[in-house]
Design a protein around this motif. Structure first.
Motif, PDB file in Angstrom:
ATOM      1  N   ALA A  72       0.830  -1.204   0.000  1.00 34.57           N
ATOM      2  CA  ALA A  72       0.000   0.000   0.000  1.00 34.57           C
ATOM      3  C   ALA A  72       0.865   1.254   0.000  1.00 34.57           C
ATOM      4  CB  ALA A  72      -0.935   0.002   1.202  1.00 34.57           C
ATOM      5  N   GLU A  73       1.909   1.264   0.800  1.00 36.31           N
ATOM      6  CA  GLU A  73       2.788   2.432   0.862  1.00 36.31           C
ATOM      7  C   GLU A  73       3.524   2.639  -0.459  1.00 36.31           C
ATOM      8  OE1 GLU A  73       5.197   1.504   4.215  1.00 36.31           O
ATOM      9  OE2 GLU A  73       3.668   2.103   5.668  1.00 36.31           O
ATOM     10  N   ASP A  74       3.986   1.551  -1.081  1.00 33.31           N
ATOM     11  CA  ASP A  74       4.724   1.663  -2.339  1.00 33.31           C
ATOM     12  C   ASP A  74       3.827   2.111  -3.487  1.00 33.31           C
ATOM     13  OD1 ASP A  74       7.020   0.919  -1.050  1.00 33.31           O
ATOM     14  OD2 ASP A  74       6.990  -1.156  -1.752  1.00 33.31           O
ATOM     15  N   VAL A  75       2.621   1.556  -3.566  1.00 30.39           N
ATOM     16  CA  VAL A  75       1.696   1.946  -4.633  1.00 30.39           C
ATOM     17  C   VAL A  75       1.284   3.400  -4.466  1.00 30.39           C
ATOM     18  CG1 VAL A  75      -0.632   1.570  -5.549  1.00 30.39           C
ATOM     19  CG2 VAL A  75       0.855  -0.368  -5.104  1.00 30.39           C
ATOM     20  N   LEU A  76       0.997   3.814  -3.243  1.00 30.46           N
ATOM     21  CA  LEU A  76       0.597   5.200  -3.007  1.00 30.46           C
ATOM     22  C   LEU A  76       1.744   6.164  -3.286  1.00 30.46           C
ATOM     23  CD1 LEU A  76      -2.091   6.400  -2.292  1.00 30.46           C
ATOM     24  CD2 LEU A  76      -1.376   6.529   0.068  1.00 30.46           C
ATOM     25  N   ALA A  77       2.975   5.749  -3.023  1.00 27.20           N
ATOM     26  CA  ALA A  77       4.126   6.595  -3.347  1.00 27.20           C
ATOM     27  C   ALA A  77       4.250   6.797  -4.856  1.00 27.20           C
ATOM     28  CB  ALA A  77       5.404   5.976  -2.791  1.00 27.20           C
ATOM     29  N   LEU A  78       3.969   5.751  -5.638  1.00 27.69           N
ATOM     30  CA  LEU A  78       3.994   5.885  -7.097  1.00 27.69           C
ATOM     31  C   LEU A  78       2.867   6.783  -7.599  1.00 27.69           C
ATOM     32  CD1 LEU A  78       4.750   2.232  -8.198  1.00 27.69           C
ATOM     33  CD2 LEU A  78       6.244   4.199  -8.447  1.00 27.69           C
ATOM     34  N   VAL A  79       1.698   6.668  -6.977  1.00 28.14           N
ATOM     35  CA  VAL A  79       0.552   7.466  -7.407  1.00 28.14           C
ATOM     36  C   VAL A  79       0.775   8.939  -7.093  1.00 28.14           C
ATOM     37  CG1 VAL A  79      -1.896   7.898  -6.928  1.00 28.14           C
ATOM     38  CG2 VAL A  79      -1.073   5.576  -7.238  1.00 28.14           C
ATOM     39  N   LYS A  80       1.342   9.230  -5.947  1.00 33.89           N
ATOM     40  CA  LYS A  80       1.528  10.616  -5.513  1.00 33.89           C
ATOM     41  C   LYS A  80       2.772  11.276  -6.113  1.00 33.89           C
ATOM     42  CE  LYS A  80      -1.962  10.588  -2.713  1.00 33.89           C
ATOM     43  NZ  LYS A  80      -3.151  11.340  -2.998  1.00 33.89           N
ATOM     44  N   HIS A  81       3.577  10.524  -6.848  1.00 33.97           N
ATOM     45  CA  HIS A  81       4.789  11.082  -7.458  1.00 33.97           C
ATOM     46  C   HIS A  81       4.389  12.135  -8.491  1.00 33.97           C
ATOM     47  CE1 HIS A  81       8.589  11.267  -9.635  1.00 33.97           C
ATOM     48  NE2 HIS A  81       9.127  10.829  -8.510  1.00 33.97           N
ATOM     49  N   PRO A  82       5.054  13.289  -8.513  1.00 29.00           N
ATOM     50  CA  PRO A  82       4.636  14.365  -9.424  1.00 29.00           C
ATOM     51  C   PRO A  82       4.733  14.008 -10.911  1.00 29.00           C
ATOM     52  CG  PRO A  82       6.472  15.063  -8.032  1.00 29.00           C
ATOM     53  CD  PRO A  82       6.130  13.672  -7.650  1.00 29.00           C
ATOM     54  N   LEU A  83       5.643  13.140 -11.289  1.00 28.95           N
ATOM     55  CA  LEU A  83       5.791  12.797 -12.702  1.00 28.95           C
ATOM     56  C   LEU A  83       4.721  11.828 -13.196  1.00 28.95           C
ATOM     57  CD1 LEU A  83       9.655  12.486 -13.114  1.00 28.95           C
ATOM     58  CD2 LEU A  83       8.163  14.359 -13.792  1.00 28.95           C
ATOM     59  N   THR A  84       3.962  11.227 -12.293  1.00 23.66           N
ATOM     60  CA  THR A  84       2.903  10.308 -12.706  1.00 23.66           C
ATOM     61  C   THR A  84       1.799  11.051 -13.458  1.00 23.66           C
ATOM     62  OG1 THR A  84       3.347   8.886 -10.828  1.00 23.66           O
ATOM     63  CG2 THR A  84       1.230   8.621 -11.890  1.00 23.66           C
ATOM     64  N   ALA A  85       1.385  12.190 -12.950  1.00 22.35           N
ATOM     65  CA  ALA A  85       0.319  12.959 -13.596  1.00 22.35           C
ATOM     66  C   ALA A  85       0.855  13.994 -14.574  1.00 22.35           C
ATOM     67  CB  ALA A  85      -0.530  13.650 -12.539  1.00 22.35           C
ATOM     68  N   ASN A  86       2.132  14.343 -14.464  1.00 15.87           N
ATOM     69  CA  ASN A  86       2.705  15.395 -15.297  1.00 15.87           C
ATOM     70  C   ASN A  86       3.826  14.853 -16.179  1.00 15.87           C
ATOM     71  OD1 ASN A  86       1.092  17.355 -14.021  1.00 15.87           O
ATOM     72  ND2 ASN A  86       2.479  17.352 -12.296  1.00 15.87           N
ATOM     73  N   ALA A  87       3.558  13.777 -16.841  1.00 14.88           N
ATOM     74  CA  ALA A  87       4.558  13.178 -17.730  1.00 14.88           C
ATOM     75  C   ALA A  87       4.638  13.974 -19.031  1.00 14.88           C
ATOM     76  CB  ALA A  87       4.180  11.733 -18.018  1.00 14.88           C
ATOM     77  N   PRO A  88       5.693  13.759 -19.797  1.00 17.87           N
ATOM     78  CA  PRO A  88       5.796  14.441 -21.094  1.00 17.87           C
ATOM     79  C   PRO A  88       4.691  13.988 -22.054  1.00 17.87           C
ATOM     80  CG  PRO A  88       7.893  13.444 -20.470  1.00 17.87           C
ATOM     81  CD  PRO A  88       6.882  13.003 -19.480  1.00 17.87           C
ATOM     82  N   ARG A  89       4.408  14.815 -23.046  1.00 17.78           N
ATOM     83  CA  ARG A  89       3.342  14.496 -24.011  1.00 17.78           C
ATOM     84  C   ARG A  89       3.633  13.196 -24.747  1.00 17.78           C
ATOM     85  NH1 ARG A  89       3.491  20.396 -26.182  1.00 17.78           N
ATOM     86  NH2 ARG A  89       2.300  21.425 -24.572  1.00 17.78           N
ATOM     87  N   SER A  90       4.888  12.946 -25.030  1.00 16.47           N
ATOM     88  CA  SER A  90       5.236  11.718 -25.773  1.00 16.47           C
ATOM     89  C   SER A  90       4.846  10.460 -24.996  1.00 16.47           C
ATOM     90  CB  SER A  90       6.725  11.701 -26.105  1.00 16.47           C
ATOM     91  OG  SER A  90       7.490  11.723 -24.924  1.00 16.47           O
ATOM     92  N   THR A  91       4.914  10.518 -23.688  1.00 20.49           N
ATOM     93  CA  THR A  91       4.523   9.369 -22.864  1.00 20.49           C
ATOM     94  C   THR A  91       3.031   9.083 -23.012  1.00 20.49           C
ATOM     95  OG1 THR A  91       6.259   9.913 -21.280  1.00 20.49           O
ATOM     96  CG2 THR A  91       4.507   8.450 -20.523  1.00 20.49           C
ATOM     97  N   PHE A  92       2.222  10.136 -22.982  1.00 19.15           N
ATOM     98  CA  PHE A  92       0.785   9.960 -23.137  1.00 19.15           C
ATOM     99  C   PHE A  92       0.426   9.501 -24.551  1.00 19.15           C
ATOM    100  CE2 PHE A  92       0.792  13.074 -19.554  1.00 19.15           C
ATOM    101  CZ  PHE A  92       0.235  12.226 -18.619  1.00 19.15           C
ATOM    102  N   LEU A  93       1.148   9.974 -25.554  1.00 15.85           N
ATOM    103  CA  LEU A  93       0.915   9.503 -26.920  1.00 15.85           C
ATOM    104  C   LEU A  93       1.285   8.036 -27.070  1.00 15.85           C
ATOM    105  CD1 LEU A  93       2.144  12.569 -28.999  1.00 15.85           C
ATOM    106  CD2 LEU A  93      -0.192  11.746 -28.729  1.00 15.85           C
ATOM    107  N   ASP A  94       2.380   7.631 -26.448  1.00 18.81           N
ATOM    108  CA  ASP A  94       2.768   6.213 -26.496  1.00 18.81           C
ATOM    109  C   ASP A  94       1.738   5.345 -25.785  1.00 18.81           C
ATOM    110  OD1 ASP A  94       5.047   6.813 -27.898  1.00 18.81           O
ATOM    111  OD2 ASP A  94       6.346   6.848 -26.118  1.00 18.81           O
ATOM    112  N   LYS A  95       1.158   5.855 -24.706  1.00 16.01           N
ATOM    113  CA  LYS A  95       0.161   5.102 -23.954  1.00 16.01           C
ATOM    114  C   LYS A  95      -1.100   4.891 -24.787  1.00 16.01           C
ATOM    115  CE  LYS A  95      -0.565   6.168 -19.566  1.00 16.01           C
ATOM    116  NZ  LYS A  95      -1.149   6.831 -18.383  1.00 16.01           N
ATOM    117  N   MET A  96      -1.462   5.902 -25.580  1.00 15.69           N
ATOM    118  CA  MET A  96      -2.662   5.790 -26.426  1.00 15.69           C
ATOM    119  C   MET A  96      -2.409   4.841 -27.569  1.00 15.69           C
ATOM    120  SD  MET A  96      -4.105   9.731 -26.220  1.00 15.69           S
ATOM    121  CE  MET A  96      -4.132   9.922 -27.907  1.00 15.69           C
TER     122      MET A  96
END
Length: 96
Positions: A72-96
């Protein structure tokens, strides 16, 4: 195949705050009706959803006690990391 996007995770719960599973088969396997049961020390619930109203609860059970707390602590640390929601545009394009 089903997957859970890490940006849709809202909360992680372990121990007495974890949601009890509805499956009767799982309740029978872990003998959840007995008061001295240590099931809650092994339980982890991941809460996810597109907003704070439409939530889905995913239950996990570990093989040892207090492993769910570490998860729980490790997953929440990944979720709350600033780069999780603010990744570069290329990351979101690759995800799509």
């Amino acid at each position: 195949m089903e997957f859970l996007d890490i940006t849709s995770i809202r909360d992680t719960r372990f121990g007495k705050f974890a949601k009890m599973p509805k499956s009767q088969k799982l309740r029978d396997v872990f003998n959840m009706d007995f008061p001295d049961n240590s099931f809650l020390l092994k339980a982890l619930t991941v809460v996810s959803g597109p907003d704070m109203v439409d939530l889905t609860f995913h239950n996990f059970v570990s093989y040892k006690e207090n492993v769910g707390k570490v998860w729980a602590e490790d997953v929440l640390a990944l979720v709350k990391h600033p780069l999780t929601a603010n990744a570069p545009r290329s990351t979101f394009l690759d995800k799509m």
